[in-house]
Write a protein that holds these residues in place. Structure first.
Motif, PDB file in Angstrom:
ATOM      1  N   ASN A   1       0.852  -1.186   0.000  1.00 24.31           N
ATOM      2  CA  ASN A   1       0.000   0.000   0.000  1.00 24.31           C
ATOM      3  C   ASN A   1       0.890   1.239   0.000  1.00 24.31           C
ATOM      4  OD1 ASN A   1       0.739   0.608   2.737  1.00 24.31           O
ATOM      5  ND2 ASN A   1      -0.923  -0.687   3.514  1.00 24.31           N
TER       6      ASN A   1
ATOM      7  N   ASP B   1      -2.013  -0.227   8.764  1.00 25.17           N
ATOM      8  CA  ASP B   1      -2.834   0.623   7.911  1.00 25.17           C
ATOM      9  C   ASP B   1      -1.950   1.458   6.983  1.00 25.17           C
ATOM     10  OD1 ASP B   1      -5.030  -0.354   9.209  1.00 25.17           O
ATOM     11  OD2 ASP B   1      -5.239   1.362  10.553  1.00 25.17           O
ATOM     12  N   SER B   2      -2.546   1.903   5.879  1.00 32.21           N
ATOM     13  CA  SER B   2      -1.786   2.676   4.899  1.00 32.21           C
ATOM     14  C   SER B   2      -1.304   4.003   5.461  1.00 32.21           C
ATOM     15  CB  SER B   2      -2.645   2.912   3.651  1.00 32.21           C
ATOM     16  OG  SER B   2      -1.929   3.650   2.687  1.00 32.21           O
TER      17      SER B   2
ATOM     18  N   THR C   1      -1.616  -0.814  -4.048  1.00 31.12           N
ATOM     19  CA  THR C   1      -3.059  -0.983  -4.064  1.00 31.12           C
ATOM     20  C   THR C   1      -3.747   0.029  -3.165  1.00 31.12           C
ATOM     21  OG1 THR C   1      -2.797  -2.718  -2.391  1.00 31.12           O
ATOM     22  CG2 THR C   1      -3.019  -3.421  -4.663  1.00 31.12           C
ATOM     23  N   GLY C   2      -4.983   0.351  -3.543  1.00 26.60           N
ATOM     24  CA  GLY C   2      -5.798   1.300  -2.805  1.00 26.60           C
ATOM     25  C   GLY C   2      -7.124   1.446  -3.513  1.00 26.60           C
ATOM     26  N   SER C   3      -7.758   2.595  -3.390  1.00 28.72           N
ATOM     27  CA  SER C   3      -9.009   2.805  -4.116  1.00 28.72           C
ATOM     28  C   SER C   3      -8.763   2.718  -5.622  1.00 28.72           C
ATOM     29  CB  SER C   3      -9.608   4.164  -3.751  1.00 28.72           C
ATOM     30  OG  SER C   3      -8.673   5.215  -4.017  1.00 28.72           O
TER      31      SER C   3
ATOM     32  N   GLU D   1     -15.103  -0.678  -1.090  1.00 35.24           N
ATOM     33  CA  GLU D   1     -14.409  -0.291   0.146  1.00 35.24           C
ATOM     34  C   GLU D   1     -14.446  -1.375   1.216  1.00 35.24           C
ATOM     35  OE1 GLU D   1     -18.222   2.153   2.069  1.00 35.24           O
ATOM     36  OE2 GLU D   1     -16.341   3.189   1.626  1.00 35.24           O
TER      37      GLU D   1
ATOM     38  N   THR E   1     -11.293  -3.301   2.468  1.00 27.21           N
ATOM     39  CA  THR E   1     -10.381  -2.792   3.496  1.00 27.21           C
ATOM     40  C   THR E   1     -10.855  -3.121   4.902  1.00 27.21           C
ATOM     41  OG1 THR E   1     -11.484  -0.626   3.681  1.00 27.21           O
ATOM     42  CG2 THR E   1      -9.797  -0.865   1.969  1.00 27.21           C
ATOM     43  N   GLN E   2     -12.029  -3.743   5.034  1.00 29.81           N
ATOM     44  CA  GLN E   2     -12.623  -3.949   6.350  1.00 29.81           C
ATOM     45  C   GLN E   2     -12.608  -5.407   6.808  1.00 29.81           C
ATOM     46  OE1 GLN E   2     -16.424  -1.888   6.731  1.00 29.81           O
ATOM     47  NE2 GLN E   2     -15.734  -0.317   5.286  1.00 29.81           N
TER      48      GLN E   2
ATOM     49  N   THR F   1      -9.848  -8.920   7.040  1.00 30.38           N
ATOM     50  CA  THR F   1      -8.429  -9.255   6.986  1.00 30.38           C
ATOM     51  C   THR F   1      -8.103 -10.098   5.764  1.00 30.38           C
ATOM     52  OG1 THR F   1      -8.799 -11.233   8.336  1.00 30.38           O
ATOM     53  CG2 THR F   1      -8.180  -9.220   9.482  1.00 30.38           C
TER      54      THR F   1
ATOM     55  N   THR G   1      -7.368  -9.484   2.450  1.00 37.70           N
ATOM     56  CA  THR G   1      -7.659  -9.282   1.030  1.00 37.70           C
ATOM     57  C   THR G   1      -6.414  -8.857   0.254  1.00 37.70           C
ATOM     58  OG1 THR G   1      -8.438  -7.027   1.521  1.00 37.70           O
ATOM     59  CG2 THR G   1     -10.090  -8.772   1.411  1.00 37.70           C
ATOM     60  N   GLY G   2      -5.604  -7.989   0.850  1.00 35.30           N
ATOM     61  CA  GLY G   2      -4.357  -7.604   0.185  1.00 35.30           C
ATOM     62  C   GLY G   2      -3.359  -8.742   0.152  1.00 35.30           C
TER      63      GLY G   2
END
Length: 254
Positions: free
Chosen positions: A116, A134-135, A160-162, A180, A183-184, A186, A188-189
């Motif tokens: 990120n 967090d980013s 990665t991000g929006s 979104e 991001t909520q 655990t 996924t990234g």
């Protein structure tokens, strides 16, 4: 689609990852038809990576023992020309993680850094306000910094991000979409990093294959978001990966 190509190849992906996401990562790889193996014992990682097609190194719950395993496996993967993906989870959180990443990048040739913005800033030594994994936030010219890191370490960089940014240091691509809720929950990234290791085993241009994968993953998030309850959303990510890898709900970008 890259997800369907992974299914056709059925690569074995050796994951030295964190215990928070290991099960989700394994199931996500299985949903594409890939074969995951989660092995981090120093005595076996050389042998394990020797039979794998790709290697993921994920710093999420790194410790002295697993860091050594990462180094051993990474060097062996380099020797055998097996692609290595580095996911520097939370690298900005502690000095230990920062030393670990520097050590890995100095001694292992990674083909992709998937991170990120906050993790990129730490690797590039750009001032950034992070918090744990967090980013965080800060002021950074993302394309410029990502290209600099790609050139410095002779690798691909995906941030990665929006919106996701991918580069080889010269070419650049953006992917948009998703949801979104990614991001909520655990993992996924971390799963995307594992899928990236699978994608790098495919024939063709690595950067193009990754771009297709990232577009597929945005679509996965959109399909999963039809179920907006957070607990079922994670399950629907696996279902959507399975569906798309089998050719369901074809889509194109305009």
């Amino acid at each position: 689609m890259t997800l369907s190509s992974i299914r056709k190849k059925n690569p074995l992906v050796h994951c030295i990852t964190n215990y928070v996401v290991a099960n989700f990562t394994a199931n996500g790889l299985l949903a594409t038809g890939a074969s995951p193996v989660m092995a981090d014992e120093m005595e076996e990682v050389e042998e394990m990576v020797s039979i794998a097609n790709g290697l993921l190194i994920n710093l999420g719950t790194v410790n002295v023992r697993t860091l050594e395993s990462m180094m051993i496996a990474g060097k062996k993967a380099n020797e055998l020309n097996i692609p290595v993906v580095l996911d520097p989870v939370g690298v900005g959180a502690t000095k230990y993680r920062q030393r670990a990443i520097k050590d890995i990048l100095e001694k292992v040739n990674v083909q992709l850094i998937r991170c990120n913005m906050g993790e990129l800033a730490t690797i590039a030594e750009v001032e950034w306000q992070g918090r744990g994994v967090d980013s965080g936030n800060g002021d950074m010219d993302l394309p410029t910094v990502a290209k600099q890191v790609a050139i410095k370490y002779n690798c691909l960089v995906a941030v990665t991000g929006s919106k996701d940014f991918l580069t080889d240091g010269y070419l650049e691509y953006w992917t948009v979409g998703g949801h979104e809720l990614m991001t909520q929950v655990t993992g996924t990234g971390c799963l995307l990093s594992a899928l990236s290791a699978a994608a790098l085993t495919l024939e063709g241009n690595p950067l193009s294959n990754l771009c297709e994968l990232f577009m597929d993953y945005k679509r996965v998030a959109e399909l999963a978001s039809d179920h907006l309850l957070l607990g079922t959303f994670q399950e629907e990510i696996i279902n959507s990966i399975h569906l798309l890898s089998r050719g369901g709900k074809q889509w194109t970008l305009s």
